[in-house]
Structure formats: C-alpha cells, structure tokens
Motif scaffolding. Structure first.
Motif, PDB file in Angstrom:
ATOM      1  N   MET A  65       0.821  -1.204   0.000  1.00 56.51           N
ATOM      2  CA  MET A  65       0.000   0.000   0.000  1.00 56.51           C
ATOM      3  C   MET A  65       0.853   1.251   0.000  1.00 56.51           C
ATOM      4  O   MET A  65       0.542   2.233  -0.685  1.00 56.51           O
ATOM      5  N   ALA A  66       1.960   1.254   0.748  1.00 58.46           N
ATOM      6  CA  ALA A  66       2.849   2.413   0.784  1.00 58.46           C
ATOM      7  C   ALA A  66       3.447   2.678  -0.587  1.00 58.46           C
ATOM      8  O   ALA A  66       3.541   3.826  -1.038  1.00 58.46           O
ATOM      9  N   ASP A  67       3.840   1.620  -1.273  1.00 56.74           N
ATOM     10  CA  ASP A  67       4.423   1.778  -2.603  1.00 56.74           C
ATOM     11  C   ASP A  67       3.386   2.352  -3.573  1.00 56.74           C
ATOM     12  O   ASP A  67       3.690   3.245  -4.376  1.00 56.74           O
ATOM     13  N   ARG A  71       3.829   6.041  -5.264  1.00 54.82           N
ATOM     14  CA  ARG A  71       3.929   6.174  -6.725  1.00 54.82           C
ATOM     15  C   ARG A  71       2.877   7.151  -7.250  1.00 54.82           C
ATOM     16  O   ARG A  71       3.160   7.986  -8.118  1.00 54.82           O
ATOM     17  N   LYS A  72       1.661   7.056  -6.715  1.00 57.11           N
ATOM     18  CA  LYS A  72       0.598   7.964  -7.142  1.00 57.11           C
ATOM     19  C   LYS A  72       0.934   9.402  -6.776  1.00 57.11           C
ATOM     20  O   LYS A  72       0.732  10.328  -7.578  1.00 57.11           O
ATOM     21  N   THR A  73       1.457   9.605  -5.575  1.00 57.65           N
ATOM     22  CA  THR A  73       1.812  10.954  -5.122  1.00 57.65           C
ATOM     23  C   THR A  73       2.921  11.546  -5.987  1.00 57.65           C
ATOM     24  O   THR A  73       2.863  12.720  -6.383  1.00 57.65           O
ATOM     25  N   LEU A 100       9.307   2.769  -3.744  1.00 53.83           N
ATOM     26  CA  LEU A 100       9.937   2.726  -2.422  1.00 53.83           C
ATOM     27  C   LEU A 100      11.414   2.374  -2.531  1.00 53.83           C
ATOM     28  O   LEU A 100      12.247   2.892  -1.775  1.00 53.83           O
ATOM     29  N   ASP A 101      11.759   1.504  -3.474  1.00 52.67           N
ATOM     30  CA  ASP A 101      13.136   1.046  -3.600  1.00 52.67           C
ATOM     31  C   ASP A 101      14.033   2.036  -4.337  1.00 52.67           C
ATOM     32  O   ASP A 101      15.252   1.954  -4.238  1.00 52.67           O
TER      33      ASP A 101
END
Length: 471
Positions: A65-67, A71-73, A100-101
C-alpha cells in the motif's frame, strides 16, 4: 447501525484504493461515535480501527500500500506541481520509475526551497482557500496553501483523534494558548471540537497570568464542566505557566485540568514532571507541523513517537549523508504526505529538520500503538559540534534545575553552554553538565547576552487590554 457500518466500509475501501476520502462521511462517523458514547458510554473496540494504527498491520500489505500511495503521489506532483515538474524534466528522471526502492533518486525537498517559492509547490488544478504560515521561530515563516477538502478532512480526522485518543467529550472545555498566527491549527481544532460538541476557548499567547486566571475560573455553562478540562499549548509557554504556579499561590486542586496537550517544541522529561505536579493533570506530548498536515505524531506510554503510515511516507535520514539512518542512530524526519490527504501544496521527501532516533534493531515495540511505525520522541535540533547535544538533551539537563528560569533560554558556542540563569543555580548545573560532552558553562543575566538568539514560541506574545488582578 447499518449506516454506520456502510460508512466504515467506505472509509476502509477509500484507504485501500488511495482515492479521495469523503469529509461528509467522516463527519457522519464522528456523529456516530458521539451517539454511541451517549448511549453505551464508550465507542467499543471496533471504532479503534478508524484511527491510524488501530489495526495490527500485515507488513507485506503495508509495504504494498505504501508503494502504491507513494507512486501515485510522485506522479501527481511531477505532472501538476511546477517545482517538481521542472526537477524531473531537468534531471531526466521518469516519475514512473520512482518507487519505495528507488526513492533515493529524488533528493529531499528543503525548507529553504519551500520558503523561497511556495507558489511553485501548489498543484495546477488546486483550489486554494487558506494560506497558513509557520511561526518562524527557527527562521523565516514558511507558507503553505490548503483547499477546502484538506481543511474539512483534517478537522474530521482531528475530531476522531480528540474523541478516541484524548477522551474528549461534550462536557469538556478546551483552551488553547497557541499563537493566533497559527491559523491552520486554530481553525482545525475549532471545527474538530465543534463536531465533538466540546467547548473551545482560543485564548492565544497572552500574558501567562491571564491564562492561569482562565484555568482556575469557575463557570456555570449548560452541559459543561465548571473549569477548563484540556489545555493545548507549547512547551515554552507551559514552562511560563509552571514557573508561575511553582512560585505563586496556586495548587493542583485549583485547576480542573484533565489533560495538557503539548506540541510545537521539545517537551523535556523534567518539565513534563513539573507540569504534572503543578496541575495534577496528564501531560501529553504531540508532534505535528503545518507543512505535513494532517500527518501527526502520537507519543505512546512507552515514549515512542508514532506517525501514521496511512497518511504519509516517513523516512529517517542521516543528517550528514542523507542515507537512511541506521538502527539506534539519530536522523532527520523526512515526510511525503500522500495526495489522498493533500491536493494543494504537494511535497515530496520534505526534510522537516526535526531529529529523532531510530529504535535499536530487534527492540520490540510493545505499546498500545504497535500498529504504527515508531521512533524515539522528538529530539529537536543538534549542535554541529557534537551530535549528542540535541535540544532534548540540553533541556533535560537545564529544566531539572528549578532555579533556571522558564522558559529556558540557552545557546551553544561549540561545546560551551551559555544559559540565562542566576548564580544560585551554578552548583546544580555544574554537577549536571558532566553528563553531556560539554567543555564549559557560562551563565548570563539576559537573553541578549547569549552568543546567538534563543527564540521560543512563548515569545509570540499577544497584547491584551485585560488587566491581571494583581497589576
């Protein structure tokens, strides 16, 4: 009951999908909570799921979910925000490659960049309605624009927090001594408490004697406690109040306070203990800032600072190398608020300048907020001479000595500590300075004698025609 369930399902689905939340639905949920409390006394365990960290997370799902949110942001900021659109174009980086990576491809956004061109961080399709500025105690004020959506969302989320975390109810009366310049905080709190049904008094940063008069005053208001039950303030202003109580005629029984919410500055352990003794109330440490609203930090009973991963991507970076701080090491909080919560001033990897310590590797997080990532409490800033000389370390040392005036004023010249304090406090201070890597102690009579200015938020005083009974 069915309507409540539907609203909770919609809220959960919106979180998972990363789409815009419904402020009206959240306001209805607050009303549901109020009705539940009125009928049953407490909202029940299931209501805790509405708050950040309310559910023990699956770490793999959290990362996925964080990724997705990150990415959307990044994509939206690169397409719609002039500052980031220019950066991606000039540096030849494809926003779609940021995950994230690979987030380290994007350098942190500094406060100086935002201060220098705040309009360049506003989304092209935004509908800005409020310009909020920081207080500027650590430099020039920073300007941030907000939309109606963001303000309504922040107020609803704050109302939930007041009810679920702080136990605020309709019968309570909340007073704020935050500066009137803090437009965003005042507006959000006022609207949130109106949803809760609690009373709200925005006093401002007035003469502390006036604040004590308000706190001890007995009122007869329908459905309300006779005295102020909750105080919202900064650490330095709390210090002003504590010093007056310790040196004056007040006792804990003179106040009706249940809780004091402290934010905006580092709250030291000695000051917290002195405030508990002065007011006989729970002293709660909080963390928030205008630029990253509505992301806020909660300090748990184990003295961890928890930040909601649903609302923003949180990093702790080494202040020198810019790389992720190692476990147990000090780092700068870097925050990327998700566009699910922000649609006007968009910030990627915003370097807050606030220091925390990562928890040591393998240390279990055993507290009521274990569903949220944790760090140490806010450490403040650090001296360039020695990283151990943080704001918290200095204040813990100085505010344990009752003879040192509050609010505490000091400055570091290398590893020499200059303090506004009387000569009577020297023996106690000399006994304590050995606990830190300091090479000298200089006592001065006035803040103007410090080697550099020491600004605190209690200095943002507001004039009042009201006269104190003793003046």
């Amino acid at each position: 009951m069915f309507g409540t369930m539907v609203r909770q399902i919609r809220y959960g689905m919106a979180l998972l999908r990363g789409g815009r939340l419904d402020p009206a639905g959240l306001r209805a949920t607050v009303a549901d909570l109020r009705a539940t409390i009125e009928e049953f006394g407490e909202p029940g365990e299931e209501a805790g799921a509405l708050l950040p960290g309310g559910v023990d997370p699956d770490l793999e799902i959290r990362r996925t979910m964080a990724d997705r949110r990150l990415r959307k942001t990044v994509r939206q900021a690169a397409a719609r925000v002039p500052y980031y659109r220019h950066w991606f174009r000039e540096n030849g980086v494809d926003p779609g490659d940021i995950t994230l990576d690979t987030l380290d491809k994007l350098p942190p956004t500094t406060k100086a960049a935002l201060r220098g061109a705040s309009a360049d961080f506003v989304s092209d399709d935004a509908e800005p309605v409020l310009l909020a500025q920081t207080t500027g105690t650590t430099g020039a004020p920073t300007s941030v624009w907000f939309s109606r959506y963001e303000l309504e969302l922040a107020a609803a989320l704050s109302a939930m927090s007041f009810m679920m975390v702080n136990g605020c109810r309709e019968r309570h009366v909340v007073m704020s001594t935050i500066s009137s310049r803090a437009t965003l905080a005042k507006l959000t709190v006022q609207q949130a408490l109106a949803m809760v049904g609690a009373g709200f008094a925005a006093l401002g940063t007035v003469d502390p004697r006036i604040a004590l008069d308000r706190l001890t005053e007995q009122r007869s208001l329908p459905g309300k406690e006779p005295q102020v039950t909750h105080l919202i303030t900064t650490a330095s202003y709390l210090g002003c109040l504590v010093q007056l109580v310790e040196r004056g005629r007040w006792r804990p029984s003179d106040f009706g306070l249940l809780q004091v919410l402290v934010g905006g500055e580092v709250l030291s352990d000695p000051l917290r203990r002195r405030a508990e003794q002065a007011f006989g109330a729970q002293i709660t440490d909080t963390y928030s800032m205008t630029e990253t609203m509505p992301t806020a930090g909660i300090v748990c009973e184990a003295e961890h600072l928890h930040l909601a991963p649903e609302q923003a991507h949180i990093e702790v970076l080494d202040p020198v190398t810019g790389l992720p701080a190692a476990p147990g090491e000090i780092g700068t909080l870097v925050v990327t608020p998700y566009t699910q919560y922000r649609d006007t001033t968009l910030l990627l990897r915003y370097a807050t300048g606030d220091l925390v310590r990562r928890l040591p590797a393998g240390e279990p997080v055993e507290c009521s907020l274990l569903g949220m990532p944790a760090t140490s409490r806010l450490l403040g800033r650090t001296s360039g001479a020695r990283p151990e000389l943080t704001t918290r370390a200095i204040l813990d040392l100085l505010q344990a000595v009752p003879d040192v005036p509050l609010p505490t004023r000091y400055a570091l010249d290398g590893t020499v500590l200059h303090v506004v304090a009387g000569k009577a406090s020297r023996p106690q201070l000399e006994d304590r300075v050995g606990t830190l890597p300091l090479t000298g102690l200089v006592l001065v009579e006035d803040a103007v004698d410090l080697p550099e200015p020491c600004r605190v938020r209690a200095d943002l005083t507001e004039d009042s025609f009201e006269l104190h009974p003793e003046t």
